[in-house]
Motif scaffolding. Structure first.
Motif, mmCIF file in Angstrom:
data_model
loop_
_atom_site.group_PDB
_atom_site.id
_atom_site.type_symbol
_atom_site.label_atom_id
_atom_site.label_comp_id
_atom_site.label_asym_id
_atom_site.label_seq_id
_atom_site.Cartn_x
_atom_site.Cartn_y
_atom_site.Cartn_z
ATOM 1 N N GLU A 50 -11.342 53.963 69.621
ATOM 2 C CA GLU A 50 -10.947 55.159 70.636
ATOM 3 C C GLU A 50 -9.930 54.299 71.472
ATOM 4 O O GLU A 50 -10.199 53.404 72.484
ATOM 5 C CB GLU A 50 -11.953 55.772 71.364
ATOM 6 C CG GLU A 50 -11.315 56.880 72.170
ATOM 7 C CD GLU A 50 -12.574 57.655 72.958
ATOM 8 O OE1 GLU A 50 -12.155 58.035 73.988
ATOM 9 O OE2 GLU A 50 -13.721 57.323 72.521
ATOM 10 N N LEU A 65 -0.456 59.199 71.970
ATOM 11 C CA LEU A 65 -1.475 60.039 70.965
ATOM 12 C C LEU A 65 -0.736 60.243 69.623
ATOM 13 O O LEU A 65 -1.397 60.275 68.563
ATOM 14 C CB LEU A 65 -2.389 60.978 71.699
ATOM 15 C CG LEU A 65 -3.108 60.494 72.923
ATOM 16 C CD1 LEU A 65 -3.733 61.900 73.718
ATOM 17 C CD2 LEU A 65 -4.163 59.477 72.470
ATOM 18 N N GLU A 66 0.402 60.836 70.062
ATOM 19 C CA GLU A 66 1.178 61.678 68.817
ATOM 20 C C GLU A 66 1.484 60.372 67.785
ATOM 21 O O GLU A 66 1.297 60.672 66.655
ATOM 22 C CB GLU A 66 2.364 62.285 69.213
ATOM 23 C CG GLU A 66 1.973 63.605 69.907
ATOM 24 C CD GLU A 66 3.311 64.123 70.395
ATOM 25 O OE1 GLU A 66 4.585 63.757 70.296
ATOM 26 O OE2 GLU A 66 3.199 65.237 71.302
ATOM 27 N N SER A 67 1.849 59.432 68.381
ATOM 28 C CA SER A 67 2.486 58.277 67.619
ATOM 29 C C SER A 67 0.846 57.454 66.927
ATOM 30 O O SER A 67 1.463 56.948 65.767
ATOM 31 C CB SER A 67 2.894 57.303 68.433
ATOM 32 O OG SER A 67 1.773 56.424 69.074
ATOM 33 N N GLN A 69 -1.216 59.450 65.155
ATOM 34 C CA GLN A 69 -1.423 60.294 64.220
ATOM 35 C C GLN A 69 -0.918 59.865 62.884
ATOM 36 O O GLN A 69 0.117 59.426 62.848
ATOM 37 C CB GLN A 69 -1.274 61.793 64.336
ATOM 38 C CG GLN A 69 -2.025 62.120 65.705
ATOM 39 C CD GLN A 69 -1.773 63.469 66.205
ATOM 40 O OE1 GLN A 69 -1.154 64.358 65.500
ATOM 41 N NE2 GLN A 69 -2.676 63.884 67.377
#
Length: 69
Positions: A50, A65-67, A69
């Motif tokens: 995490e 966080l988007e990077s 995924q």
């Protein structure tokens, strides 16, 4: 190179002289003039499964966080 040449919680150093004062154990500093400033770098801990935010900065946490995924 960045506004993050400082100890945690200290004011960001924007000149080579300020870096030398803040980090006296550094062996060499390349003086390219004062930094332009701005937000400090975003720091994350990616050592575990995490990823967690250590310090909010120039890159929004949502973008981090988007990077991932």
């Amino acid at each position: 190179t960045a506004t993050s040449a400082n100890r945690s919680g200290a004011t960001a150093a924007s000149t080579a002289a300020a870096v030398a004062d803040a980090l006296p154990d550094v062996d060499a500093i390349v003086d390219g003039g004062p930094s332009r400033g701005g937000l400090p770098s975003t720091m994350v801990n990616a050592a575990d499964r995490e990823v967690t935010l250590i310090r909010a900065g120039a890159v929004a946490w949502e973008r981090v966080l988007e990077s991932l995924q």
